[in-house]
Structure formats: structure tokens, C-alpha cells
Scaffold this active site. Structure first.
Site, PDB file in Angstrom:
ATOM      1  N   HIS A 228      53.291  27.956  38.911  1.00  0.00           N
ATOM      2  CA  HIS A 228      53.569  29.462  38.388  1.00  0.00           C
ATOM      3  C   HIS A 228      53.013  29.196  36.267  1.00  0.00           C
ATOM      4  O   HIS A 228      52.703  30.304  35.880  1.00  0.00           O
ATOM      5  CB  HIS A 228      54.900  30.117  37.927  1.00  0.00           C
ATOM      6  CG  HIS A 228      55.434  30.496  39.522  1.00  0.00           C
ATOM      7  ND1 HIS A 228      54.414  31.112  40.092  1.00  0.00           N
ATOM      8  CD2 HIS A 228      55.887  29.455  40.798  1.00  0.00           C
ATOM      9  CE1 HIS A 228      55.230  32.466  41.629  1.00  0.00           C
ATOM     10  NE2 HIS A 228      55.677  31.032  41.506  1.00  0.00           N
TER      11      HIS A 228
ATOM     12  N   GLU B 256      49.499  40.414  38.365  1.00  0.00           N
ATOM     13  CA  GLU B 256      48.570  40.450  37.636  1.00  0.00           C
ATOM     14  C   GLU B 256      47.585  41.646  37.941  1.00  0.00           C
ATOM     15  O   GLU B 256      46.616  41.525  37.633  1.00  0.00           O
ATOM     16  CB  GLU B 256      47.564  39.209  38.478  1.00  0.00           C
ATOM     17  CG  GLU B 256      47.372  40.126  40.050  1.00  0.00           C
ATOM     18  CD  GLU B 256      48.568  39.790  41.246  1.00  0.00           C
ATOM     19  OE1 GLU B 256      48.694  40.039  42.219  1.00  0.00           O
ATOM     20  OE2 GLU B 256      50.226  39.805  40.797  1.00  0.00           O
TER      21      GLU B 256
ATOM     22  N   ASN C 101      48.574  30.324  41.256  1.00  0.00           N
ATOM     23  CA  ASN C 101      50.101  29.597  41.333  1.00  0.00           C
ATOM     24  C   ASN C 101      50.760  29.447  42.557  1.00  0.00           C
ATOM     25  O   ASN C 101      51.398  28.637  42.034  1.00  0.00           O
ATOM     26  CB  ASN C 101      50.802  31.790  41.911  1.00  0.00           C
ATOM     27  CG  ASN C 101      50.985  32.124  40.662  1.00  0.00           C
ATOM     28  OD1 ASN C 101      50.907  31.573  39.824  1.00  0.00           O
ATOM     29  ND2 ASN C 101      51.678  33.648  40.823  1.00  0.00           N
TER      30      ASN C 101
ATOM     31  N   ASP D 137      42.571  43.935  39.022  1.00  0.00           N
ATOM     32  CA  ASP D 137      43.937  43.245  39.235  1.00  0.00           C
ATOM     33  C   ASP D 137      42.719  41.936  39.493  1.00  0.00           C
ATOM     34  O   ASP D 137      42.017  41.385  39.730  1.00  0.00           O
ATOM     35  CB  ASP D 137      44.196  43.731  40.877  1.00  0.00           C
ATOM     36  CG  ASP D 137      44.809  42.664  41.759  1.00  0.00           C
ATOM     37  OD1 ASP D 137      45.819  43.135  41.811  1.00  0.00           O
ATOM     38  OD2 ASP D 137      44.475  42.069  42.404  1.00  0.00           O
TER      39      ASP D 137
ATOM     40  N   ASP E 140      50.615  31.407  34.199  1.00  0.00           N
ATOM     41  CA  ASP E 140      50.547  32.387  32.918  1.00  0.00           C
ATOM     42  C   ASP E 140      49.663  31.493  31.723  1.00  0.00           C
ATOM     43  O   ASP E 140      48.756  33.059  31.265  1.00  0.00           O
ATOM     44  CB  ASP E 140      52.200  31.355  32.690  1.00  0.00           C
ATOM     45  CG  ASP E 140      53.532  32.040  33.506  1.00  0.00           C
ATOM     46  OD1 ASP E 140      53.122  32.892  34.137  1.00  0.00           O
ATOM     47  OD2 ASP E 140      54.455  31.819  32.922  1.00  0.00           O
TER      48      ASP E 140
END
Length: 252
Positions: free
Chosen positions: A133, A163, A128, A120, A137
Site C-alpha cells: 500500500h 483511486e 497494492n 480511475d 500511495d
């Protein structure tokens, strides 16, 4: 017209020519045999008819048939490409290109022994919220590449969602699994994520683990690995949590 189309048309022409010549030969042969049986000789009219008919009919008909056959073949090739693309999309994550959850589960179904490594990304929401965002990415793609370089070719690597990532190392020993988790952690630490004005933002992951000797059920292995992953989070993140080797032996 492209070179491929020109080459295809030449092939059709040669096929049509070959069929025409064969039809012409066959027509003359049949006409010769029939006229000799009926009349004892082959008159000029018979020769003309036997020559003109296959020349007029065989070539154009063959050209049309071969053209449609080529179009059908091209259409089938395009359909196969679409089918392959749809299968790839169904089995892979759109953003990162690695396996998705469904194909990951299917991939380990016939692998009873192995280590599930649950991964994770640390503080991903902060990335973010701070950079947007799109930057998030980019971070996920870079992290994916880093982990891909750290795992073995025989390992299954997937994005489970958001994630969250997972690696399944088949037939890996306890020490090899720990080494793999450490390679993954260090690889992510080394990523040059530059979300704003060339300033590097350090990335890290927390890692949990579950062994096939603890459970053969995927959901149960995920629960075990996630529990250790949360332990890694609670103890400062950027670390991997494994059970004691002695505990694994007792379970086995």
C-alpha cells in the site's frame, strides 16, 4: 532570544518610554496649574511628586500591558494558522493535497455548464497487492502530479476516494474536453513509477465523461461519467470514452 523577540521588546520599551515621558509632561503640567491656582507657585515637593509618580507607574504598567498585548496578538496569529490548517484539511485530500469530494461538489455548485471527467487508475489493486500500500500511495501522488500538470488552472481537480479522481472543466467545448482527457491519459502514461529495484511499472487510467447539457445534477453527471468509464474499462482500459457530438446536440 531570537531577533524577532529582541525587536518586539525594543518596541515595547520605546512605547513605555514614550508613555512615561508623556505622563511626566502631563503630570508636571497639571501640578503646575493646580499649585498656581491654590498657592500661586510650584514648590519643590510638588515637583518631586509630579516627577516620581508617573516615572514609577507609567513605564512598568505600559510594559506589562504591551507585553500581554503582544502575547495576545501572537496567540491570535497562531489560532488563525490552526484555523487555516483545519479548513485546508477539511477541503483537501490528506494524501494528495488536492480537493476532496465535498469541496469538489461545492466548487461546481455554481457552475451550470461544464464537463465532468471521471478518472480511475487501471489495475490499482494489483499495484497494492504486488508492491504494498505504501507503493500504491506513491503511485497516487505521482498520478495526481501528472494530472495537475495536464489540467488548466481554471479546472477543478479532486480525489473522490481510493483511486478515483475527477476533473470539472467549466465552459469547455466538446473538442477541448476531449483534448484535456487525452492530455491526462498521456500524462499518466509518462509517469516514471519505480516501485521495486528501479523497474518501471507503467501506469494508466480509464476516463469517462459527462456534459452539463446532459444533466445539471452532480450525482446524475457522476453516474453518466462512470457508465462511460466502465465502458473504457471493458474495452481495454487506458482510454477515454466520450459521447458522440451529435448525441449531445440532440440532448441540448
Amino acid at each position: 532570544m531570537s531577533n524577532a523577540e529582541k525587536k518586539a521588546n525594543w518596541k515595547i520599551f520605546l512605547v513605555a518610554l514614550a508613555v512615561t515621558l508623556f505622563s511626566l509632561f502631563l503630570s508636571l503640567l497639571v501640578t503646575y496649574i493646580v499649585t498656581h491656582i491654590l498657592h500661586g507657585y510650584m514648590n519643590p515637593t510638588s515637583v518631586v511628586i509630579a516627577t516620581i509618580v508617573p516615572t514609577i507607574v507609567a513605564g512598568p504598567v505600559t510594559w506589562v500591558i504591551e507585553s500581554y498585548r503582544r502575547k495576545a496578538k501572537d496567540a491570535l496569529a497562531r489560532l488563525q494558522l490552526v484555523k487555516d490548517e483545519l479548513e485546508h484539511q477539511a477541503n483537501h485530500d490528506t494524501l494528495t493535497g488536492i480537493l476532496n469530494r465535498r469541496s469538489f461538489i461545492a466548487g461546481i455548485a455554481d457552475k451550470p455548464d461544464g464537463v465532468l471527467i471521471s478518472i480511475d487508475v487501471d489495475h490499482f489493486k494489483r499495484i497494492n497487492d504486488t508492491y504494498g500500500h505504501a507503493a500504491g500511495d506513491v503511485a497516487l501522488v505521482q498520478i495526481t502530479q501528472a494530472i495537475s500538470n495536464a489540467v488548466r488552472e481554471s479546472d477543478l481537480f479532486a480525489r473522490l476516494g481510493g483511486e478515483e479522481f475527477a476533473v470539472f472543466a467549466n465552459d469547455a467545448s466538446y473538442e477541448n474536453a476531449k483534448d484535456l482527457a487525452e492530455r491526462i491519459r498521456l500524462a499518466v502514461n509518462a509517469v516514471d513509477f519505480l516501485p521495486e529495484d528501479g523497474v518501471r511499472h507503467e501506469l494508466s487510467v480509464s476516463i469517462g465523461s459527462a456534459f452539463g447539457s446532459e444533466s445539471k445534477d452532480f450525482d446524475a453527471m457522476v453516474a453518466i461519467a462512470d457508465q462511460r468509464l466502465y465502458c473504457a474499462k471493458e474495452n481495454g482500459r487506458n482510454r477515454a470514452v466520450f459521447p458522440d457530438a451529435s448525441d449531445l446536440k440532440q440532448v441540448a
